[in-house]
Design a protein around this motif. Structure first.
Motif, mmCIF file in Angstrom:
data_model
loop_
_atom_site.group_PDB
_atom_site.id
_atom_site.type_symbol
_atom_site.label_atom_id
_atom_site.label_comp_id
_atom_site.label_asym_id
_atom_site.label_seq_id
_atom_site.Cartn_x
_atom_site.Cartn_y
_atom_site.Cartn_z
ATOM 1 N N UNK A 35 0.832 -1.202 0.000
ATOM 2 C CA UNK A 35 0.000 0.000 0.000
ATOM 3 C C UNK A 35 0.867 1.252 0.000
ATOM 4 N N UNK A 36 0.656 2.112 -0.984
ATOM 5 C CA UNK A 36 1.417 3.369 -1.030
ATOM 6 C C UNK A 36 1.141 4.198 0.214
ATOM 7 N N UNK A 37 -0.121 4.301 0.599
ATOM 8 C CA UNK A 37 -0.459 5.106 1.762
ATOM 9 C C UNK A 37 0.143 4.525 3.037
ATOM 10 N N UNK A 38 0.135 3.188 3.148
ATOM 11 C CA UNK A 38 0.720 2.559 4.323
ATOM 12 C C UNK A 38 2.225 2.771 4.400
ATOM 13 N N UNK A 39 2.906 2.634 3.244
ATOM 14 C CA UNK A 39 4.357 2.853 3.198
ATOM 15 C C UNK A 39 4.684 4.308 3.508
ATOM 16 N N UNK A 40 3.895 5.227 2.953
ATOM 17 C CA UNK A 40 4.113 6.657 3.221
ATOM 18 C C UNK A 40 3.938 6.974 4.706
ATOM 19 N N UNK A 41 2.939 6.382 5.327
ATOM 20 C CA UNK A 41 2.717 6.610 6.756
ATOM 21 C C UNK A 41 3.891 6.099 7.578
ATOM 22 N N UNK A 42 4.413 4.933 7.219
ATOM 23 C CA UNK A 42 5.575 4.384 7.924
ATOM 24 C C UNK A 42 6.790 5.290 7.764
ATOM 25 N N UNK B 99 6.871 8.486 7.096
ATOM 26 C CA UNK B 99 6.646 9.764 7.761
ATOM 27 C C UNK B 99 6.821 9.639 9.277
ATOM 28 N N UNK B 100 6.202 8.609 9.850
ATOM 29 C CA UNK B 100 6.197 8.493 11.311
ATOM 30 C C UNK B 100 7.505 7.951 11.872
ATOM 31 N N UNK B 101 8.133 7.007 11.157
ATOM 32 C CA UNK B 101 9.304 6.322 11.711
ATOM 33 C C UNK B 101 10.632 6.923 11.257
ATOM 34 N N UNK B 102 10.592 7.802 10.240
ATOM 35 C CA UNK B 102 11.843 8.402 9.770
ATOM 36 C C UNK B 102 11.822 9.925 9.823
ATOM 37 N N UNK B 103 10.793 10.542 9.245
ATOM 38 C CA UNK B 103 10.802 11.998 9.126
ATOM 39 C C UNK B 103 10.503 12.709 10.436
ATOM 40 N N UNK B 104 9.706 12.117 11.279
ATOM 41 C CA UNK B 104 9.296 12.788 12.518
ATOM 42 C C UNK B 104 10.039 12.250 13.730
ATOM 43 N N UNK C 232 19.783 1.302 11.967
ATOM 44 C CA UNK C 232 18.813 0.452 12.669
ATOM 45 C C UNK C 232 17.396 0.993 12.477
ATOM 46 N N UNK C 233 17.270 2.305 12.573
ATOM 47 C CA UNK C 233 15.947 2.923 12.408
ATOM 48 C C UNK C 233 15.421 2.701 10.991
ATOM 49 N N UNK D 97 11.890 -0.079 7.050
ATOM 50 C CA UNK D 97 11.707 -0.920 5.862
ATOM 51 C C UNK D 97 10.919 -2.178 6.198
ATOM 52 N N UNK D 98 11.234 -2.800 7.306
ATOM 53 C CA UNK D 98 10.511 -4.011 7.700
ATOM 54 C C UNK D 98 9.038 -3.691 7.927
ATOM 55 N N UNK D 99 8.773 -2.606 8.648
ATOM 56 C CA UNK D 99 7.381 -2.239 8.911
ATOM 57 C C UNK D 99 6.648 -1.924 7.612
ATOM 58 N N UNK D 100 7.330 -1.246 6.695
ATOM 59 C CA UNK D 100 6.709 -0.924 5.411
ATOM 60 C C UNK D 100 6.435 -2.184 4.597
#
Length: 474
Positions: A391-398, A400-405, A416-417, A422-425
């Motif tokens: 899912x594009x939206x799911x990958x984008x959310x991951x 945004x939340x786990x890297x950009x913020x 590690x982050x 990547x695993x979560x996406x």
């Protein structure tokens, strides 16, 4: 490595350790391995300077706005000061933590940033991702063409450049820009679109836009498009620059071409014809630059895909009918790509009030979309699946939340982050649905945006309300 000059925590005044850096800026270097692209986006002056929003900082903040789903100027400044202060140059206000959160300086920096700089960077990102996309047929990449529109704010400048749509009540108020997109089939990565008015004297047809965008494709690509592009001029311009094509034809055009073609293959549910395609008088009138002896060797495929529907295709590829039909069924993928750009990343609501700023925001929106698409491709690779299965939206959310913020970190912690993200996406898979999945398409009446239309309705209602009641019969 970036030596950050500031502190992401507004309550602290001591500088960050030298081995910490902005997650936002490091994201580009992790997703795109081309060092020249990284240098273009890196803030262009890291010496002590009176200017905070340098070209590099401003360009990256424009991308962050779209990666945030269409963040406002206030929101992106808050993100920079909260999470990515080390992105800023070594400025006294940054060091002393006295930089204002007002948007005026950033707004001026957006206007000052040359459009040519954004265009160069965006082109290089998009072309780079197009070049590294996975091949599909014989080591070649497939690009899907399609058109879409964006409605813009009703300013006088934009109305003049992109005239609003006319209707039975006159002209509406909303400027309409017509875009032609070319997206790589496997990953969804997009090239920069062609931009033209949809209405008015300077409008351009989709065929003209397509003839321009095929020149941007990587060498020896395969161009795929629906029946709106299944005409001689688009086929000619595709082959002229060294590409092959697979287009759908309208039934009327297919029947016209089939009369001159030779049957060369036939199966239970398909027929294939060979044709030397020569432009008609109408083709030459609409495309006067065609050579005198213009012709293309093509095959026509007539493939039954159901008891009630037949797929009519024209192609310069040497593949059979069933294979062409299977490939063409991927054409609809571009519809999802356009939705992801316009709806998920909110590019359909660009708030720019000038033509130049609209293009700046649109180009950086394409870069932001491509960063997510490339991140999705990396996530899909670790689980061995097609990127579009995620899912594009799911990958984008991951992302945004786990890297950009996230707060700044060391290089070791970043790896590690990033691996965790990547695993979560990679777990953001579309659900398995029963196939075939058929829902009837329903057309819903759109709300009229024209104020003239609304005034006309109110006037009509007022007249009806003031009219005397009908007389009762004796």
């Amino acid at each position: 490595m970036i030596n950050p000059p500031g502190n992401p925590d507004a309550s602290l005044s001591s500088p960050l350790p030298a081995d910490q850096f902005a997650s936002a800026l490091n994201l580009l270097g992790t997703i795109i391995s081309d060092p020249e692209l990284q240098n273009l986006l890196d803030p262009d002056d890291r010496r002590t300077t009176r200017m905070v929003y340098t070209n590099g900082v401003t360009l990256w903040m424009l991308i962050l706005q779209r990666l945030g789903g269409g963040k406002s100027l206030t929101a992106v400044i808050s993100q920079i000061l909260t999470h990515d202060r080390e992105l800023l140059p070594d400025n006294k206000r940054v060091r002393e933590n006295t930089l204002s959160e007002n948007t005026a300086a950033y707004a001026q920096a957006r206007k000052r940033l040359p459009l040519e700089t954004i265009l160069e960077f965006s082109n290089r990102v998009c072309n780079y991702l197009g070049q590294i996309s996975g091949p599909v047929i014989g080591g070649r990449r497939v690009f899907i063409l399609d058109g879409t529109t964006i409605t813009l704010p009703p300013t006088n400048v934009l109305q003049e450049a992109f005239p609003p749509a006319p209707n039975q009540y006159g002209e509406s108020v909303w400027p309409v820009a017509q875009l032609m997109v070319a997206n790589e089939m496997q990953s969804g990565c997009a090239l920069l679109p062609q931009i033209d008015p949809m209405y008015g004297d300077n409008n351009a047809s989709e065929a003209v836009q397509a003839s321009r965008i095929v020149k941007q494709l990587p060498a020896k690509s395969i161009v795929m498009a629906d029946s709106g592009f299944g005409i001689y001029s688009v086929a000619h311009h595709s082959t002229f620059v060294g590409h092959d094509f697979l287009f759908r034809l309208t039934k009327q055009r297919f029947k016209s071409l089939r009369r001159k073609a030779e049957l060369i293959d036939e199966g239970p549910s398909h027929k294939t014809y060979h044709l030397t395609w020569i432009p008609s008088a109408k083709d030459r009138k609409s495309t006067p630059d065609l050579p005198e002896n213009a012709s293309i060797d093509v095959v026509l495929h007539e493939v039954e895909i159901s008891s009630s529907e037949t797929l009519c295709l024209v192609s310069s590829l040497e593949i059979d009918g069933p294979s062409s039909s299977a490939l063409y069924r991927r054409r609809y993928d571009v519809e999802f790509d356009i939705r992801d750009l316009k709806v998920t990343l909110d590019a359909e609501n660009i708030r720019a009030k000038s033509v130049e700023m609209f293009k700046k925001e649109l180009y950086t929106s394409i870069v932001a979309y491509n960063l997510v698409a490339q991140f999705r491709r990396q996530a899909a690779k670790i689980v061995g699946m097609n990127p579009r299965r995620l899912s594009f939206k799911g990958v984008w959310t991951t992302m945004k939340d786990r890297l950009l913020l996230q707060p700044p970190c060391s290089p070791e912690e970043w790896l590690l982050r990033y691996a965790e993200a990547l695993y979560r996406a990679s777990q953001r898979k579309h659900p398995n649905r029963k196939s075939p999945r058929s829902y009837p398409r329903v057309a819903h009446t759109r709300r009229q945006k024209s104020t003239k239309f609304e005034k006309a309705l109110r006037k009509k209602k007022k007249v009806e309300d003031q009219a005397p009641p009908p007389m009762e019969p004796n």
